[in-house]
Design a protein around this motif. Structure first.
Motif, PDB file in Angstrom:
ATOM      1  N   ALA A 267       0.850  -1.201   0.000  1.00 21.67           N
ATOM      2  CA  ALA A 267       0.000   0.000   0.000  1.00 21.67           C
ATOM      3  C   ALA A 267       0.884   1.248   0.000  1.00 21.67           C
ATOM      4  CB  ALA A 267      -0.932  -0.002   1.213  1.00 21.67           C
ATOM      5  N   ARG A 268       1.937   1.282   0.841  1.00 24.20           N
ATOM      6  CA  ARG A 268       2.844   2.434   0.897  1.00 24.20           C
ATOM      7  C   ARG A 268       3.463   2.685  -0.476  1.00 24.20           C
ATOM      8  NH1 ARG A 268       5.736   0.539   5.356  1.00 24.20           N
ATOM      9  NH2 ARG A 268       4.629   1.146   7.201  1.00 24.20           N
ATOM     10  N   SER A 269       3.890   1.585  -1.116  1.00 25.43           N
ATOM     11  CA  SER A 269       4.523   1.675  -2.426  1.00 25.43           C
ATOM     12  C   SER A 269       3.543   2.255  -3.448  1.00 25.43           C
ATOM     13  CB  SER A 269       4.976   0.283  -2.855  1.00 25.43           C
ATOM     14  OG  SER A 269       5.539   0.321  -4.131  1.00 25.43           O
ATOM     15  N   ALA A 270       2.282   1.820  -3.400  1.00 26.33           N
ATOM     16  CA  ALA A 270       1.267   2.306  -4.335  1.00 26.33           C
ATOM     17  C   ALA A 270       1.016   3.806  -4.109  1.00 26.33           C
ATOM     18  CB  ALA A 270      -0.027   1.515  -4.166  1.00 26.33           C
ATOM     19  N   ILE A 271       0.954   4.255  -2.826  1.00 24.07           N
ATOM     20  CA  ILE A 271       0.726   5.685  -2.506  1.00 24.07           C
ATOM     21  C   ILE A 271       1.875   6.519  -3.049  1.00 24.07           C
ATOM     22  CG2 ILE A 271       0.678   7.348  -0.579  1.00 24.07           C
ATOM     23  CD1 ILE A 271      -0.919   5.140   0.986  1.00 24.07           C
TER      24      ILE A 271
ATOM     25  N   SER B 121       3.216  10.330  -9.570  1.00 26.87           N
ATOM     26  CA  SER B 121       2.410  10.560 -10.773  1.00 26.87           C
ATOM     27  C   SER B 121       1.765  11.957 -10.719  1.00 26.87           C
ATOM     28  CB  SER B 121       1.343   9.477 -10.876  1.00 26.87           C
ATOM     29  OG  SER B 121       0.493   9.712 -11.959  1.00 26.87           O
ATOM     30  N   LYS B 122       1.251  12.328  -9.503  1.00 26.03           N
ATOM     31  CA  LYS B 122       0.629  13.662  -9.345  1.00 26.03           C
ATOM     32  C   LYS B 122       1.652  14.754  -9.614  1.00 26.03           C
ATOM     33  CE  LYS B 122      -3.015  12.863  -5.919  1.00 26.03           C
ATOM     34  NZ  LYS B 122      -3.338  13.030  -4.502  1.00 26.03           N
ATOM     35  N   MET B 123       2.859  14.574  -9.059  1.00 24.63           N
ATOM     36  CA  MET B 123       3.902  15.585  -9.252  1.00 24.63           C
ATOM     37  C   MET B 123       4.241  15.718 -10.723  1.00 24.63           C
ATOM     38  SD  MET B 123       6.401  14.883  -5.995  1.00 24.63           S
ATOM     39  CE  MET B 123       7.646  15.993  -6.549  1.00 24.63           C
ATOM     40  N   ALA B 124       4.281  14.590 -11.425  1.00 23.71           N
ATOM     41  CA  ALA B 124       4.601  14.610 -12.850  1.00 23.71           C
ATOM     42  C   ALA B 124       3.495  15.355 -13.605  1.00 23.71           C
ATOM     43  CB  ALA B 124       4.743  13.191 -13.378  1.00 23.71           C
ATOM     44  N   GLN B 125       2.207  15.108 -13.215  1.00 18.71           N
ATOM     45  CA  GLN B 125       1.084  15.804 -13.871  1.00 18.71           C
ATOM     46  C   GLN B 125       1.175  17.316 -13.608  1.00 18.71           C
ATOM     47  OE1 GLN B 125      -2.436  13.911 -12.372  1.00 18.71           O
ATOM     48  NE2 GLN B 125      -2.426  12.288 -13.941  1.00 18.71           N
ATOM     49  N   HIS B 126       1.465  17.652 -12.353  1.00 23.74           N
ATOM     50  CA  HIS B 126       1.584  19.071 -11.965  1.00 23.74           C
ATOM     51  C   HIS B 126       2.671  19.746 -12.800  1.00 23.74           C
ATOM     52  CE1 HIS B 126       1.340  22.622  -9.487  1.00 23.74           C
ATOM     53  NE2 HIS B 126       2.671  22.566  -9.287  1.00 23.74           N
ATOM     54  N   GLN B 127       3.791  19.044 -13.001  1.00 22.72           N
ATOM     55  CA  GLN B 127       4.910  19.569 -13.786  1.00 22.72           C
ATOM     56  C   GLN B 127       4.464  19.801 -15.221  1.00 22.72           C
ATOM     57  OE1 GLN B 127       8.011  20.459 -12.560  1.00 22.72           O
ATOM     58  NE2 GLN B 127       8.220  21.367 -14.578  1.00 22.72           N
ATOM     59  N   VAL B 128       3.707  18.832 -15.778  1.00 19.88           N
ATOM     60  CA  VAL B 128       3.212  18.961 -17.158  1.00 19.88           C
ATOM     61  C   VAL B 128       2.301  20.177 -17.264  1.00 19.88           C
ATOM     62  CG1 VAL B 128       1.703  17.898 -18.895  1.00 19.88           C
ATOM     63  CG2 VAL B 128       3.464  16.518 -17.782  1.00 19.88           C
ATOM     64  N   LEU B 129       1.395  20.333 -16.275  1.00 17.66           N
ATOM     65  CA  LEU B 129       0.472  21.494 -16.291  1.00 17.66           C
ATOM     66  C   LEU B 129       1.267  22.795 -16.223  1.00 17.66           C
ATOM     67  CD1 LEU B 129      -2.454  20.256 -14.017  1.00 17.66           C
ATOM     68  CD2 LEU B 129      -2.535  20.685 -16.477  1.00 17.66           C
ATOM     69  N   THR B 130       2.283  22.822 -15.373  1.00 17.29           N
ATOM     70  CA  THR B 130       3.108  24.025 -15.228  1.00 17.29           C
ATOM     71  C   THR B 130       3.777  24.335 -16.557  1.00 17.29           C
ATOM     72  OG1 THR B 130       3.570  23.423 -12.944  1.00 17.29           O
ATOM     73  CG2 THR B 130       4.998  25.068 -13.919  1.00 17.29           C
ATOM     74  N   ASP B 131       4.344  23.313 -17.191  1.00 19.71           N
ATOM     75  CA  ASP B 131       5.019  23.499 -18.490  1.00 19.71           C
ATOM     76  C   ASP B 131       4.029  23.990 -19.533  1.00 19.71           C
ATOM     77  OD1 ASP B 131       7.316  22.628 -17.287  1.00 19.71           O
ATOM     78  OD2 ASP B 131       7.345  20.628 -18.224  1.00 19.71           O
TER      79      ASP B 131
ATOM     80  N   GLU C 281       3.830   5.810  -5.566  1.00 26.47           N
ATOM     81  CA  GLU C 281       3.713   5.894  -7.029  1.00 26.47           C
ATOM     82  C   GLU C 281       2.676   6.931  -7.426  1.00 26.47           C
ATOM     83  OE1 GLU C 281       3.138   2.114  -9.075  1.00 26.47           O
ATOM     84  OE2 GLU C 281       4.761   1.196  -7.923  1.00 26.47           O
ATOM     85  N   LEU C 282       1.550   6.956  -6.684  1.00 26.13           N
ATOM     86  CA  LEU C 282       0.494   7.954  -6.991  1.00 26.13           C
ATOM     87  C   LEU C 282       1.033   9.380  -6.804  1.00 26.13           C
ATOM     88  CD1 LEU C 282      -2.839   6.564  -5.485  1.00 26.13           C
ATOM     89  CD2 LEU C 282      -2.443   7.281  -7.833  1.00 26.13           C
ATOM     90  N   ASN C 283       1.735   9.623  -5.705  1.00 26.35           N
ATOM     91  CA  ASN C 283       2.289  10.958  -5.427  1.00 26.35           C
ATOM     92  C   ASN C 283       3.250  11.370  -6.537  1.00 26.35           C
ATOM     93  OD1 ASN C 283       0.858  11.339  -3.090  1.00 26.35           O
ATOM     94  ND2 ASN C 283       2.472  10.573  -1.739  1.00 26.35           N
TER      95      ASN C 283
END
Length: 180
Positions: free
Chosen positions: A150-154, A160-170, A156-158
Motif C-alpha cells: 500500500a505504501r509503495s502504491a501511494i 504521478s501527481k507531481m509529474a502531472q503538476h509539472q506537465v500542467l506548469t510546463d 507511485e500515486l504521489n
C-alpha cells in the motif's frame, strides 16, 4: 654280276644295321634320360617322405604334450571341484545362521515399526500445536507485506501527481509564451 649284286646287298644290309644301331642308340639315350628323370623324382619323393615322417614325429610329440597338459588340467579341475564343494557346504551353514539372524531381525523390525508409528502420531500432534502457534505470526507477516505494498502504491500515486503538476506548469508557460 651275281657277286656284285650280293656285295651290294651286303652293303645295304650293313647300312641298315648301322641305321638300326643308330636308332637303338638314340632309343637307349632317351630311355637313359627317362631313367635319370625317374631317379630324380624318386630322390624328391624320398625327401618329401622324410619330411612327412619328421612332421609326424613332431605332431606326435606335440600331441603327447597336449595330452599331459589335459591330464594336469583334469587334476586341477578335480581339486577345484572339491574346493567348490567345501565352499558350498560353508555357504549352507552361513545361510542357516543368516536365516536365524533374519528371523531375529524381523521381530526387532516389527518392534521398531510399532515404535515408529507411535513417534509419528506424537509428531503429528506436535505439528498441529505448532500450526496453532504459528498462525498469528503468519497473519502478522501477511499484514506487514500488504502494508508495504500500500505504501509503495501511494508513493507511485504521489510521483504521478507531481509529474502531472509539472506537465500542467510546463503547459501554462507554453501558453503564456504563445500569448506574448
Amino acid at each position: 654280276g651275281r657277286v656284285e649284286a650280293e656285295l651290294q646287298l651286303e652293303r645295304k644290309g650293313r647300312k641298315k644295321a648301322i641305321g638300326d644301331n643308330e636308332q637303338v642308340r638314340n632309343q637307349l639315350a632317351v630311355e637313359a634320360e627317362q631313367i635319370r628323370l625317374i631317379e630324380r623324382q624318386m630322390r624328391s619323393r624320398k625327401a618329401s617322405l622324410k619330411e612327412l615322417v619328421d612332421k609326424r614325429e613332431d605332431l606326435s610329440n606335440h600331441l603327447r604334450q597336449v595330452l599331459e597338459a589335459c591330464q594336469a588340467e583334469a587334476q586341477n579341475i578335480e581339486e577345484i571341484t572339491l574346493a567348490i564343494q567345501k565352499e558350498k557346504s560353508a555357504c549352507h551353514q552361513l545361510r542357516d545362521k543368516s536365516n536365524a539372524v533374519g528371523q531375529d531381525l524381523e521381530s526387532q523390525k516389527r518392534i521398531h515399526n510399532q515404535q515408529k508409528e507411535e513417534m509419528d502420531a506424537i509428531e503429528k500432534k506436535m505439528e498441529a500445536h505448532l500450526k496453532v502457534i504459528e498462525e498469528p505470526n503468519r497473519l502478522k507477516e501477511e499484514l506487514l507485506y500488504r502494508e508495504e505494498q500500500a505504501r509503495s502504491a501511494i508513493q507511485e500515486l504521489n510521483e504521478s501527481k507531481m509529474a502531472q503538476h509539472q506537465v500542467l506548469t510546463d503547459l501554462g508557460k507554453v501558453s503564456n509564451d504563445l500569448e506574448a
